[in-house]
Write an enzyme that holds these catalytic residues in place. Structure first.
Site, short mmCIF file in Angstrom:
data_model
loop_
_atom_site.label_atom_id
_atom_site.label_comp_id
_atom_site.label_asym_id
_atom_site.label_seq_id
_atom_site.Cartn_x
_atom_site.Cartn_y
_atom_site.Cartn_z
N HIS A 19 -6.45 20.76 -11.94
CA HIS A 19 -5.10 20.19 -12.06
C HIS A 19 -4.11 21.23 -12.63
O HIS A 19 -2.92 21.15 -12.37
CB HIS A 19 -5.10 18.99 -13.01
CG HIS A 19 -5.62 17.71 -12.42
ND1 HIS A 19 -6.94 17.51 -12.13
CD2 HIS A 19 -4.98 16.56 -12.07
CE1 HIS A 19 -7.10 16.28 -11.63
NE2 HIS A 19 -5.92 15.68 -11.59
N ASP B 36 -12.48 15.94 -5.86
CA ASP B 36 -11.97 15.98 -7.24
C ASP B 36 -11.87 14.54 -7.75
O ASP B 36 -11.86 13.59 -6.96
CB ASP B 36 -10.59 16.67 -7.32
CG ASP B 36 -10.11 16.83 -8.76
OD1 ASP B 36 -10.94 17.10 -9.65
OD2 ASP B 36 -8.90 16.65 -9.02
N SER B 37 -11.78 14.43 -9.08
CA SER B 37 -11.54 13.11 -9.67
C SER B 37 -10.18 12.57 -9.21
O SER B 37 -9.98 11.37 -9.20
CB SER B 37 -11.57 13.23 -11.19
OG SER B 37 -10.57 14.14 -11.59
N CYS C 157 -9.41 23.91 -15.09
CA CYS C 157 -9.30 22.55 -14.55
C CYS C 157 -8.40 22.68 -13.34
O CYS C 157 -7.34 23.33 -13.42
CB CYS C 157 -8.69 21.61 -15.58
SG CYS C 157 -8.18 20.01 -14.88
N GLU D 74 -1.65 12.80 -13.09
CA GLU D 74 -2.01 11.68 -12.20
C GLU D 74 -0.91 10.61 -12.22
O GLU D 74 -0.68 9.93 -11.22
CB GLU D 74 -3.35 11.06 -12.63
CG GLU D 74 -4.56 11.96 -12.40
CD GLU D 74 -4.91 12.16 -10.93
OE1 GLU D 74 -4.88 11.17 -10.16
OE2 GLU D 74 -5.20 13.31 -10.53
N CYS E 269 -13.57 20.44 -8.94
CA CYS E 269 -13.36 19.78 -10.23
C CYS E 269 -14.32 20.45 -11.21
O CYS E 269 -15.54 20.39 -11.02
CB CYS E 269 -13.69 18.29 -10.08
SG CYS E 269 -13.64 17.38 -11.63
N1 DGL Z 1 -9.48 18.58 -11.85
C1 DGL Z 1 -10.54 18.19 -12.76
C2 DGL Z 1 -11.18 19.45 -13.34
O1 DGL Z 1 -11.09 20.51 -12.71
C3 DGL Z 1 -9.97 17.20 -13.72
C4 DGL Z 1 -10.97 16.41 -14.43
C5 DGL Z 1 -10.54 15.08 -14.97
O2 DGL Z 1 -10.47 14.15 -14.20
O3 DGL Z 1 -10.34 14.98 -16.19
O4 DGL Z 1 -11.78 19.44 -14.38
#
Ligand code: DGL
Length: 269
Positions: free
Chosen positions: A196, A7-8, A194, A162, A70
């Protein structure tokens, strides 16, 4: 031996947690590109390049199979990476398909033509890049007809998570749900598009109301990974598991420990 989860940032931990509980004997290598998060405000080319380079790093650490936990990376990079060809013995999978199969009441890998499904009005909450890719709508159109999708690009939520600012993240969820409801007053289902957002699932559910079925990806992706590994048991790689970040390992470890409620130690990628 480890399966890679990318993931990011911290969002993929919602997928990792479900995968670890579904597959307790499998080791996982979690990789967070925290130095470059959020991805969701970047353009598709940028997201593609960042995702590809992180996945290459995971391959070099011994992963054969990488799950893009992600949606933003899945939307911008997955298809392109697959079309360009992966190195022999390497695979990358995304997170959209298991969720859309669940929503459209399909069995894993059922590729029959699109058909009418029970749910007609769906709210999609995702990052700006995922919303503008229209990847959800494209995958849905392969499987269902007559479903009206209203998408809400949820700016700010990933940054707040974050940064560990959950008060701000919750306020943003409420305002994005209100904005969605102005466009679609009575959604039947909501997709947390997403990884998150499941960290705020109860806040989404409260703001949407009890009558809206909320779909999130953790358990669905874990189940389809279990199915995949049963059919491809040799895809568990050769490297050890662990937690890697391109950001500050101490800070990322603290947040991850807070979210998973157990001690997590990241190391520099
Ligand atoms: N968890 C990422 C997703 O599912 C987040 C993306 C981001 O870094 O903006 O899209």
């Amino acid at each position: 031996m480890a399966v890679g989860i990318f993931d990011s940032g911290l969002g993929g931990l919602t997928v990792l947690k479900a995968a670890q509980s579904r597959l307790p004997d499998v080791d996982f290598l979690y990789y967070a590109d925290s130095a470059r998060a959020p991805y969701g405000v970047r353009d598709a080319e940028d997201i593609y390049q960042l995702t590809k380079s992180a996945v290459q790093d995971m391959w070099s650490k011994g992963c054969d199979l990488v799950i893009l936990a992600c949606n933003t990376a899945s939307a911008a990079a997955l298809r392109r990476m697959q079309e360009e060809g992966l190195p022999a013995g390497k695979r990358v999978l995304g997170v959209f398909v298991p969720l859309i199969e669940a929503m459209t009441e399909r069995q894993w890998g059922d590729n029959s033509p699109p058909r009418e499904v029970a749910v007609k009005h769906v709210a999609l909450f995702a990052t700006p890049a995922t919303v503008s890719s229209r990847a959800f709508q494209r995958e849905l159109a392969f499987r269902a007809i007559g479903v009206d999708v209203e998408a809400q690009a949820c700016g700010g939520i990933v940054d707040a998570i974050e940064d560990g600012d959950m008060i701000l993240a919750e306020a943003l969820v409420r305002s994005h749900v209100e904005a969605l409801k102005r466009k679609m007053p009575e959604p039947q289902a909501a997709i947390l598009g997403c990884t998150h957002y499941p960290l705020l699932e109860s806040c989404f559910q409260d703001a949407l109301g009890a009558g809206v079925k909320v779909f999130s990806q953790g358990d669905l992706v874990a189940e389809s990974l279990a199915d995949y590994l049963q059919r491809h048991p040799h895809m568990q790689g050769s490297g050890a598991g662990g937690y890697y970040t391109t950001g500050n390992p101490g800070r990322v470890s603290d947040r991850a420990t807070q979210f998973l409620r157990r001690k997590i130690s990241f190391q520099a990628a």
